[in-house]
Design an enzyme around this catalytic site. Structure first.
Site, PDB file in Angstrom:
ATOM      1  N   LYS A 129       2.707   3.380  -5.721  1.00 42.64           N
ATOM      2  CA  LYS A 129       2.206   2.323  -6.607  1.00 42.64           C
ATOM      3  C   LYS A 129       3.277   1.851  -7.599  1.00 42.64           C
ATOM      4  CE  LYS A 129      -1.018   3.297  -4.004  1.00 42.64           C
ATOM      5  NZ  LYS A 129      -0.999   2.563  -2.710  1.00 42.64           N
ATOM      6  N   ASP A 155       0.831  -1.205   0.000  1.00 39.76           N
ATOM      7  CA  ASP A 155       0.000   0.000   0.000  1.00 39.76           C
ATOM      8  C   ASP A 155       0.864   1.253   0.000  1.00 39.76           C
ATOM      9  OD1 ASP A 155      -2.615   1.384   2.155  1.00 39.76           O
ATOM     10  OD2 ASP A 155      -2.348   1.444  -0.026  1.00 39.76           O
ATOM     11  N   GLU A 181     -11.514   4.177  -0.789  1.00 40.39           N
ATOM     12  CA  GLU A 181     -11.883   4.486   0.594  1.00 40.39           C
ATOM     13  C   GLU A 181     -12.761   5.748   0.675  1.00 40.39           C
ATOM     14  OE1 GLU A 181      -8.828   3.727  -0.405  1.00 40.39           O
ATOM     15  OE2 GLU A 181      -7.345   5.192   0.169  1.00 40.39           O
ATOM     16  N   ASP A 235      -3.283  -2.976  -2.457  1.00 38.28           N
ATOM     17  CA  ASP A 235      -4.349  -1.974  -2.469  1.00 38.28           C
ATOM     18  C   ASP A 235      -4.246  -1.134  -3.745  1.00 38.28           C
ATOM     19  OD1 ASP A 235      -5.302   0.909  -0.461  1.00 38.28           O
ATOM     20  OD2 ASP A 235      -6.536  -0.525  -1.579  1.00 38.28           O
ATOM     21  N   ASN A 236      -5.347  -0.514  -4.149  1.00 37.90           N
ATOM     22  CA  ASN A 236      -5.361   0.516  -5.195  1.00 37.90           C
ATOM     23  C   ASN A 236      -4.998   0.048  -6.590  1.00 37.90           C
ATOM     24  OD1 ASN A 236      -3.772   2.051  -2.572  1.00 37.90           O
ATOM     25  ND2 ASN A 236      -5.826   2.709  -3.187  1.00 37.90           N
TER      26      ASN A 236
HETATM   27  C1  LIG Z   1       9.292   3.029  -1.127  1.00 36.40           C
HETATM   28  C2  LIG Z   1       8.685   3.344   0.185  1.00 36.40           C
HETATM   29  N1  LIG Z   1       9.272   2.922   1.328  1.00 36.40           N
HETATM   30  C3  LIG Z   1       8.708   3.216   2.509  1.00 36.40           C
HETATM   31  N2  LIG Z   1       7.567   3.931   2.681  1.00 36.40           N
HETATM   32  C4  LIG Z   1       6.969   4.356   1.556  1.00 36.40           C
HETATM   33  C5  LIG Z   1       7.489   4.086   0.277  1.00 36.40           C
HETATM   34  N3  LIG Z   1       6.660   4.629  -0.645  1.00 36.40           N
HETATM   35  C6  LIG Z   1       5.662   5.254   0.027  1.00 36.40           C
HETATM   36  N4  LIG Z   1       5.848   5.079   1.356  1.00 36.40           N
HETATM   37  C7  LIG Z   1       4.963   5.575   2.409  1.00 36.40           C
HETATM   38  O1  LIG Z   1       3.719   4.908   2.235  1.00 36.40           O
HETATM   39  C8  LIG Z   1       2.644   5.860   2.213  1.00 36.40           C
HETATM   40  C9  LIG Z   1       2.277   6.112   0.789  1.00 36.40           C
HETATM   41  C10 LIG Z   1       1.254   5.517   0.222  1.00 36.40           C
HETATM   42  C11 LIG Z   1       0.905   5.795  -1.200  1.00 36.40           C
HETATM   43  N5  LIG Z   1      -0.546   5.594  -1.342  1.00 36.40           N
HETATM   44  C12 LIG Z   1      -1.220   6.297  -2.254  1.00 36.40           C
HETATM   45  O2  LIG Z   1      -0.662   7.063  -3.015  1.00 36.40           O
HETATM   46  C13 LIG Z   1      -2.695   6.150  -2.265  1.00 36.40           C
HETATM   47  C14 LIG Z   1      -3.435   7.120  -2.967  1.00 36.40           C
HETATM   48  C15 LIG Z   1      -4.828   7.066  -3.003  1.00 36.40           C
HETATM   49  C16 LIG Z   1      -5.577   8.075  -3.746  1.00 36.40           C
HETATM   50  C17 LIG Z   1      -6.659   7.725  -4.540  1.00 36.40           C
HETATM   51  C18 LIG Z   1      -7.381   8.695  -5.247  1.00 36.40           C
HETATM   52  C19 LIG Z   1      -7.015  10.036  -5.144  1.00 36.40           C
HETATM   53  F1  LIG Z   1      -7.713  10.986  -5.804  1.00 36.40           F
HETATM   54  C20 LIG Z   1      -5.931  10.408  -4.346  1.00 36.40           C
HETATM   55  C21 LIG Z   1      -5.218   9.434  -3.656  1.00 36.40           C
HETATM   56  C22 LIG Z   1      -5.499   6.035  -2.319  1.00 36.40           C
HETATM   57  C23 LIG Z   1      -4.758   5.074  -1.620  1.00 36.40           C
HETATM   58  O3  LIG Z   1      -5.380   4.060  -0.949  1.00 36.40           O
HETATM   59  C24 LIG Z   1      -3.361   5.116  -1.597  1.00 36.40           C
HETATM   60  O4  LIG Z   1      -2.694   4.130  -0.919  1.00 36.40           O
HETATM   61  C25 LIG Z   1       3.203   7.103   2.827  1.00 36.40           C
HETATM   62  C26 LIG Z   1       4.641   7.056   2.316  1.00 36.40           C
HETATM   63  O5  LIG Z   1       5.506   7.810   3.142  1.00 36.40           O
HETATM   64 MG   LIG Z   2      -4.019   2.524  -0.423  1.00 33.21          MG
END
Ligand SMILES: Cc1ncnc2c1ncn2[C@@H]1O[C@H](/C=C/CNC(=O)c2cc(-c3ccc(F)cc3)cc(O)c2O)C[C@H]1O
Ligand SMILES: [Mg+2]
Length: 214
Positions: free
Chosen positions: A144, A141, A199, A169-170
């Site tokens: 992506k 999650d 969500e 997810d997603n």
């Molecule tokens: C490589 C890596 N390593 C460690 N932590 C990492 C990482 N890449 C992201 N993360 C961490 O995970 C989290 C990121 C998650 C990315 N999830 C998303 O971008 C995401 C975006 C949406 C979404 C849908 C429609 C819309 F209009 C807008 C947004 C819905 C979701 O359920 C999501 O998970 C926070 C970040 O710091």
């Molecule tokens: Mg998600």
């Protein structure tokens, strides 16, 4: 501003949930994100699918990529059998700090190890650092475009074995098209799509469950 949003979410948990009660923490976050400020938690609708897959797998060792504020961390950890462990990876220190407090408020800190850093760096260290043979369950999650490289990394590091379950997810919104191609075209995975909604919205989204065949 996003980081402050998570602080407001934490405050909503501390105000509306009961300490040590994971269900009330989950409800408090869902209420806040549905009625006050949307946030990218897996949410209550897709959360029920996560719960059912998790109960079916009943993992001894689980991995979550992308802790964010810890909502799905709490959903997963609350269903783990005694002695089972969840490792969750988050590289944003502000998100990690909020997640730690939400996980602790739910009383699940003994089942969860939150590791701060990029998944690409941490996955190769999992065996040595945590004595993990392989993960029975992985929840993807995070960003992506990291789903495919990290899945390949888990394979190359021998962190998935026959029967390991990946749940992503997603896969529709925002979408992970390369990941769907990868797991659906690979002879090493048996994949299935669980249709749901993004969500707290009526937009279609879903989870892809992929069983590693070894
Ligand atoms: C490589 C890596 N390593 C460690 N932590 C990492 C990482 N890449 C992201 N993360 C961490 O995970 C989290 C990121 C998650 C990315 N999830 C998303 O971008 C995401 C975006 C949406 C979404 C849908 C429609 C819309 F209009 C807008 C947004 C819905 C979701 O359920 C999501 O998970 C926070 C970040 O710091
Ligand atoms: Mg998600």
């Amino acid at each position: 501003f996003a980081l402050l949003k998570n602080t407001r979410m934490l405050k909503a948990v501390q105000k509306n949930a009961t300490k040590g009660d994971p269900e009330s923490v989950i409800s408090a976050i869902d209420y806040y994100c549905r009625h006050k400020e949307w946030a990218m938690n897996v949410g209550d609708e897709k959360g029920l699918i996560l719960d059912s897959v998790l109960t079916e797998v009943n993992p001894s060792t689980a991995l979550e990529l992308g802790t964010y504020c810890g909502y799905s961390t709490v959903r997963i950890a609350r269903l783990l059998s005694p002695g089972s462990k969840l490792i969750t990876v988050e590289f944003n220190p502000a998100f990690a700090a909020v997640a730690r407090q939400i996980i602790a408020y739910a009383g699940l800190q003994d089942k969860v190890t939150l590791v701060e850093g990029p998944s690409g760096d941490l996955i190769p260290k999992m065996k040595a650092r945590f004595g993990i043979k392989s993960f029975d369950f992985v929840f993807l999650d995070h960003w992506k475009d990291r789903y495919v490289p990290d899945t390949k990394l888990l394979e190359d590091c021998g962190l998935v074995s026959e029967g390991s379950v990946l749940l992503a997810d997603n896969v529709i919104c925002p979408g992970a098209p390369e990941y769907l191609k990868y797991v659906r075209n690979s002879p090493r995975y048996e994949s299935r799509y669980y249709k749901s909604n993004l969500e707290y919205t009526k937009v279609e989204d879903g989870l892809e469950k992929s069983v590693f065949l070894g």
